[in-house]
Design a protein around this motif. Structure first.
Motif, PDB file in Angstrom:
ATOM      1  N   PRO A   7     -10.183  64.151 153.673  1.00 17.65           N
ATOM      2  CA  PRO A   7     -11.015  63.166 154.469  1.00 17.65           C
ATOM      3  C   PRO A   7     -11.183  63.964 155.953  1.00 17.65           C
ATOM      4  O   PRO A   7     -10.218  64.260 156.237  1.00 17.65           O
ATOM      5  N   CYS A   8     -12.262  63.617 156.471  1.00 20.79           N
ATOM      6  CA  CYS A   8     -12.429  63.995 157.991  1.00 20.79           C
ATOM      7  C   CYS A   8     -13.423  63.186 158.456  1.00 20.79           C
ATOM      8  O   CYS A   8     -14.622  63.298 158.459  1.00 20.79           O
ATOM      9  N   GLY A   9     -13.064  62.160 159.393  1.00 24.47           N
ATOM     10  CA  GLY A   9     -14.058  61.210 159.928  1.00 24.47           C
ATOM     11  C   GLY A   9     -14.679  60.451 158.448  1.00 24.47           C
ATOM     12  O   GLY A   9     -14.046  59.721 157.715  1.00 24.47           O
ATOM     13  N   GLU A  10     -15.929  60.576 158.757  1.00 36.64           N
ATOM     14  CA  GLU A  10     -16.624  59.656 157.586  1.00 36.64           C
ATOM     15  C   GLU A  10     -17.193  60.588 156.489  1.00 36.64           C
ATOM     16  O   GLU A  10     -17.767  60.145 155.703  1.00 36.64           O
ATOM     17  N   ALA A  11     -16.980  61.834 156.951  1.00 31.82           N
ATOM     18  CA  ALA A  11     -17.090  63.006 155.603  1.00 31.82           C
ATOM     19  C   ALA A  11     -15.938  63.472 154.803  1.00 31.82           C
ATOM     20  O   ALA A  11     -14.909  62.808 154.837  1.00 31.82           O
ATOM     21  N   ARG A  12     -16.069  64.453 154.184  1.00 35.63           N
ATOM     22  CA  ARG A  12     -15.190  65.204 153.454  1.00 35.63           C
ATOM     23  C   ARG A  12     -15.462  66.720 154.149  1.00 35.63           C
ATOM     24  O   ARG A  12     -16.414  67.267 154.234  1.00 35.63           O
ATOM     25  N   CYS A  13     -14.063  67.170 154.242  1.00 37.41           N
ATOM     26  CA  CYS A  13     -14.057  68.500 154.779  1.00 37.41           C
ATOM     27  C   CYS A  13     -13.165  69.513 153.974  1.00 37.41           C
ATOM     28  O   CYS A  13     -12.552  68.926 152.808  1.00 37.41           O
ATOM     29  N   GLN A  14     -13.281  70.537 153.711  1.00 39.04           N
ATOM     30  CA  GLN A  14     -12.354  71.592 153.089  1.00 39.04           C
ATOM     31  C   GLN A  14     -11.054  72.326 153.752  1.00 39.04           C
ATOM     32  O   GLN A  14     -11.030  72.520 155.010  1.00 39.04           O
ATOM     33  N   THR A  15     -10.193  72.474 153.012  1.00 39.76           N
ATOM     34  CA  THR A  15      -9.045  73.159 153.549  1.00 39.76           C
ATOM     35  C   THR A  15      -8.863  74.389 152.571  1.00 39.76           C
ATOM     36  O   THR A  15      -9.073  74.244 151.537  1.00 39.76           O
TER      37      THR A  15
END
Length: 118
Positions: A7-15
């Motif tokens: 999760p990152c803010g209201e979105a989805r991010c990748q690591t």
């Protein structure tokens, strides 16, 4: 090497992660909301690997000590998203270059590409 959605803010991010197994992995990078990992490629000796981000940017890492070595635009991004993308990234036998196909994003007509890694 593997990618995790977080999760990152209201979105989805990748690591981006490197390790011999998930319980031995180290996070080596975090991508922003507008970035996606499209492909992962390893050198033949297993010491270098690359994450292809947004279809054009290759982020190259050393597997030990798990550090970033280079960040290379394989395809010149003409806009976001780019109209051309890289596919089929393959390291040279010595790990100092990559070959790839540069392709239109939504049609046929690929051409071969080559990029050196410092």
């Amino acid at each position: 090497a593997f990618v995790r959605d977080v999760p990152c803010g209201e979105a989805r991010c990748q690591t981006l992660w490197l390790g011999r197994a998930p319980d031995d992995a180290t996070q080596v990078a975090s991508l922003g909301e507008n970035e996606r990992c499209d492909e992962i490629a390893w050198s033949a000796d297993g010491y270098r690997m690359g994450f292809l981000v947004n279809g054009y940017e290759l982020r190259v890492f050393d597997s030990d000590p798990r550090t970033q070595l280079a960040q290379i635009n394989l395809v010149h991004p003409d806009r976001v998203p780019s109209s051309r993308i890289a596919r089929g990234v393959t390291f040279s036998p010595n790990g100092l270059a990559v070959t790839f196909d540069e392709c239109p994003r939504h049609s046929s007509g690929c051409k071969s590409g080559l990029a050196g890694i410092r």
